[in-house]
Design a protein around this motif. Sequence first.
Motif, PDB file in Angstrom:
ATOM      1  N   SER A   1      31.566   5.520 138.534  1.00 54.86           N
ATOM      2  CA  SER A   1      30.990   4.488 137.685  1.00 54.86           C
ATOM      3  C   SER A   1      31.996   4.112 136.591  1.00 54.86           C
ATOM      4  O   SER A   1      32.634   4.974 136.001  1.00 54.86           O
ATOM      5  N   GLY A   2      32.178   2.844 136.361  1.00 52.80           N
ATOM      6  CA  GLY A   2      33.113   2.383 135.341  1.00 52.80           C
ATOM      7  C   GLY A   2      34.506   2.109 135.865  1.00 52.80           C
ATOM      8  O   GLY A   2      35.387   1.714 135.112  1.00 52.80           O
TER       9      GLY A   2
ATOM     10  N   GLY B   1      35.381  -0.288 137.861  1.00 53.77           N
ATOM     11  CA  GLY B   1      35.666  -1.720 137.972  1.00 53.77           C
ATOM     12  C   GLY B   1      35.200  -2.368 139.254  1.00 53.77           C
ATOM     13  O   GLY B   1      35.521  -3.513 139.540  1.00 53.77           O
TER      14      GLY B   1
ATOM     15  N   THR C   1      32.921  -5.410 138.626  1.00 56.48           N
ATOM     16  CA  THR C   1      33.740  -6.492 138.091  1.00 56.48           C
ATOM     17  C   THR C   1      34.472  -7.219 139.211  1.00 56.48           C
ATOM     18  O   THR C   1      34.487  -8.456 139.267  1.00 56.48           O
TER      19      THR C   1
HETATM   20  N1  LIG Z   1      30.750  -7.765 130.070  1.00 53.72           N
HETATM   21  C1  LIG Z   1      31.527  -6.707 129.775  1.00 53.72           C
HETATM   22  N2  LIG Z   1      32.086  -6.609 128.548  1.00 53.72           N
HETATM   23  C2  LIG Z   1      32.871  -5.554 128.242  1.00 53.72           C
HETATM   24  N3  LIG Z   1      33.144  -4.563 129.061  1.00 53.72           N
HETATM   25  C3  LIG Z   1      32.614  -4.587 130.308  1.00 53.72           C
HETATM   26  C4  LIG Z   1      31.773  -5.660 130.705  1.00 53.72           C
HETATM   27  N4  LIG Z   1      31.383  -5.439 131.981  1.00 53.72           N
HETATM   28  C5  LIG Z   1      31.976  -4.262 132.345  1.00 53.72           C
HETATM   29  N5  LIG Z   1      32.688  -3.757 131.342  1.00 53.72           N
HETATM   30  C6  LIG Z   1      33.461  -2.547 131.379  1.00 53.72           C
HETATM   31  O1  LIG Z   1      34.348  -2.611 132.471  1.00 53.72           O
HETATM   32  C7  LIG Z   1      34.445  -1.381 133.114  1.00 53.72           C
HETATM   33  C8  LIG Z   1      34.181  -1.546 134.591  1.00 53.72           C
HETATM   34  O2  LIG Z   1      32.816  -1.861 134.757  1.00 53.72           O
HETATM   35  P1  LIG Z   1      32.200  -2.114 136.180  1.00 53.72           P
HETATM   36  O3  LIG Z   1      32.992  -3.133 136.864  1.00 53.72           O
HETATM   37  O4  LIG Z   1      30.769  -2.364 135.997  1.00 53.72           O
HETATM   38  O5  LIG Z   1      32.407  -0.721 136.899  1.00 53.72           O
HETATM   39  P2  LIG Z   1      31.623  -0.071 138.109  1.00 53.72           P
HETATM   40  O6  LIG Z   1      30.861  -1.143 138.773  1.00 53.72           O
HETATM   41  O7  LIG Z   1      32.695   0.512 138.942  1.00 53.72           O
HETATM   42  O8  LIG Z   1      30.765   0.964 137.524  1.00 53.72           O
HETATM   43  C9  LIG Z   1      33.450  -0.433 132.463  1.00 53.72           C
HETATM   44  O9  LIG Z   1      34.134   0.417 131.617  1.00 53.72           O
HETATM   45  C10 LIG Z   1      32.564  -1.349 131.626  1.00 53.72           C
HETATM   46  O10 LIG Z   1      32.232  -0.732 130.414  1.00 53.72           O
END
Ligand SMILES: Nc1ncnc2c1ncn2[C@@H]1O[C@H](COP(=O)(O)OP(=O)(O)O)[C@@H](O)[C@H]1O
Lengths: 317, 366, 224
Positions: free
Chosen positions: C43-44, C46, C49
């Motif tokens: 988790s985290g 990316g 994203t």
């Molecule tokens: N809208 C946002 N603003 C700031 N940070 C974000 C945002 N969305 C995600 N993050 C950060 O980007 C990183 C990757 O998130 P994410 O893509 O959701 O990871 P995963 O899906 O692998 O858990 C995380 O550390 C999260 O805190």
Amino acid sequence: MSVFLLDSLVVFLFIEFVILLLNSINQVIVLKILKYWDFNASNTFQYSLEKKNYLVNTIITFTIGVKIILFIFFVKSLDDLVPLVPGAMCATGVIGANEYGNILLLFKIFILFLLGVWMIINRLDLKSKELKFLKKKYYLFTIVFIMICIEFILELAYFINIPLTVPVFCCSVVFVVENLPFDLTTLDIVYIFYFIFVSILASNYYKKISISFILNILFLFVSYYSVTYFFGTYVYEEPNHKCPFCFLQADYYYVGYLIWSTLFVGIFFGISPYIVYSIVEIKNKKLLQYNSIILTVFTVICSSYVLFYYIKNGVFL
Amino acid sequence: MLNRNFLNFSVKLLLKEKGDYLFSFIIFSFIIFIVTSVLFISESIKRDLLVSLANEGQIIVKNSKGGRYYPIDENYIDSILQVSGVDDVIGKVDGYYNFAQDRRFFKIAVDDDLNDTSMVVSSDVYDILKEFKYKKEFNFFVPNNEITLQIKEVIDSNILSNNTIFVNEDIAREILQMDEEDYSYVVILVPNEDEIENIALKIPKIFPDALVLPNYEIESDYDNLFYYKGGVFMILYIVVLISFFILLKNQISAVYGTKRKEIAILRSIGFSIKDIVLLKFIQNNIVAVGSYFFAIFFSYIYVFVLGAPFLKDIFLGEIESEIVFSPILDIKMLFLVFIFTVIPYLASILIPSWKLAVEDVSEVMK
Amino acid sequence: MSKITINNLYKIYNEGKESEFQALRGIDLSIKDGEIVVIKGVSGSGKSTLLSLIAAFSKPSSGKILIDGENISKLPDIFASKFRNEKIGFIFQSFNLIDGLSVKDNVLSPMVLTSLGQDTINKRLKIALNLANIEHKENQNIADLSGGEKQRCAIARALVNNPSIILADEPTANLDKENSLKFLEILKKFKELKKIVIVATHDTIFDELPFVDKYVDMSDGKFV
Ligand SMILES: Nc1ncnc2c1ncn2[C@@H]1O[C@H](COP(=O)(O)OP(=O)(O)O)[C@@H](O)[C@H]1O
Ligand SMILES: [Mg+2]
């Protein structure tokens, strides 16, 4: 007693003001977009401008709709003023009651034309994946916005200066044959009318947008004179009743709205392809078809009054 | 883009959220209801006055002496008849009877279909008479005499007939103590409209004391009166409207704040910003136009079926509370109300709708 | 030529601010027609994203995403939305159905943007409900569905426009074991339908599946 207490004027000015306010908000955003727009940038600021672009489009589209409704409402409100303005028997007297009236009317028509052109360019812009015409359409809007501001001032100047004591002239005085341009007779004008009409159809058939443009502008003026001095008399069935406003009234089944709107909308489709071409260099030839169709409707309506009069009475006026 | 599927879907979402729009629907309906009712009342009164004016002649002439109204005698009629363009001159009798018991005046008007022993009264007069136990007949007290008339009929009191007793001309003369050859005023019939103004200018030259009222002047007097009242009302009402639209904008923004997730879902399946704005525009259009027709329907019933309780008192004062309004549905007035209310309503939701539409789509990922 | 080509992709959140965060740091990836790709990572790392950039939900800070040769991250909203509507079916961890509407209305929601006739729409609806194995709940309200049924409804919605690319973000995170296994069955069906599927997950149930073409591991915004 003031015309500003007329309820339709209160409403009219209130809505005009609302629209002005909305468009002022718009113009602030437009200036920002014009200044900072950079399609190739990938920063959040550019993306926020892109989002704002949709707000501006929405407001302008809304404005166009409201302006069309308000235009009709404005013409109707002139009728409301008739009993208040001494000497006025129809909207002619009211609109000519001071030097601002006719300019205001022309301004309104011109703004609607420009907004129509804006609409066409906007559609082309939204169809392009790079938003190619974005800056051009916003420069155009800036011009329209300035005109809307002037229009509002003109409206105030016009309504403030409507005389409630001094009698105004009415259509029987304003529209006399001596007012025709270049010493033409009414009949000359009618011949020219049909000649230009046929030329427009031909030019549209061969899709010559610049020729159609010029012919349509000529046709606009010739039609104005033909309707006022010739076709109108057949609508009224009176040789001496020459007025571009009276047939907007219920006595003539509001046919004036049909006559003028087909003329203006038809002309719009005739001249906008060339204007659009000169701004964004895209030839929109389909619009010329609308031009032919709507102007034909216009010509048929006008001619049919003459024809039916002749069938009924066996003579011309 | 706009097609039937899209429209149906917008309606489905709207129905699902009708609670959110209930507040604006009710308040907005109420606002339209008030303005429409006021306009219905004033249009109806104006129409009644104008219709009665059209039934009279084209010019009304009254006599004055020392600045007071004074009866006109027969000679006037003969002289006016000589003026070219005049078709006919009719003497009219009317005036007021002092009903001393209740310290009020009744208007006396002529109806020549009545005989010497009967009268017709308007319903408000009848109510007053009943209070004084005059249920079938009524006694007019005039100096040295008493005239007893049967109440033949009670009619609705509209703006013209209210507070009025109709009797025939002879009786009217007796009650009003006018001489045989006197009239309260005369009306002149002029068949050719173009000559009205000319004739109106000639009469004061024959009778310097005459007060001449051509119909177009009375008409524009009425117009002035109603424009004036209507306009002041509308200006005051703008304040109400503006407060409502600010309220609406805030309320809609608050509601839309809770809808961010839903919009993000729609965006994620392919709705563009433009589509969302259109969706919200359609929904608000339905709400606004719905309120508009809802309000007009109820205001028609309120004014023309129920007789506009409360509002009537404000308009006419409590004395004239018996008046009924003749139904009238003027397209131009409805158009005016539409522009006055629905357009600013839609204008005030544009920005909140856009704000909602440009919310981050990534919201769906949370 | 690959269907999806991702080139040196960066996504920086809160750029220029103190809380600036690089969620993606130079991703390269290419996927051919009909391939199933599983992106794994804690988790985290990316994953979400990355998927949201491929679906054009948001725009990258730099780099390119080419789909059918077109750089979708530069598209204006109208085109991006059309692309999403026609080519992408997205399955979310939290299902993201619209409350208060029936299964049918939810599944059909991507189709309201088309001007197809009622017959075609009904035909597509039947196919999608059938593939997702949810036709028996067609007229139920979303609120009355179980977690597994909700997901199958979301799958039907993702399929209804017959997209060529299906993205699934943690599709089994809210499901029990039984429903997770059912999802694998559906994934196999996708393979038969020759769809591109990208699954982002940290669930071990996706490990070593025979029909998956590519596994990539993600950590700190990079493939490892
Ligand atoms: N809208 C946002 N603003 C700031 N940070 C974000 C945002 N969305 C995600 N993050 C950060 O980007 C990183 C990757 O998130 P994410 O893509 O959701 O990871 P995963 O899906 O692998 O858990 C995380 O550390 C999260 O805190
Ligand atoms: Mg995630």
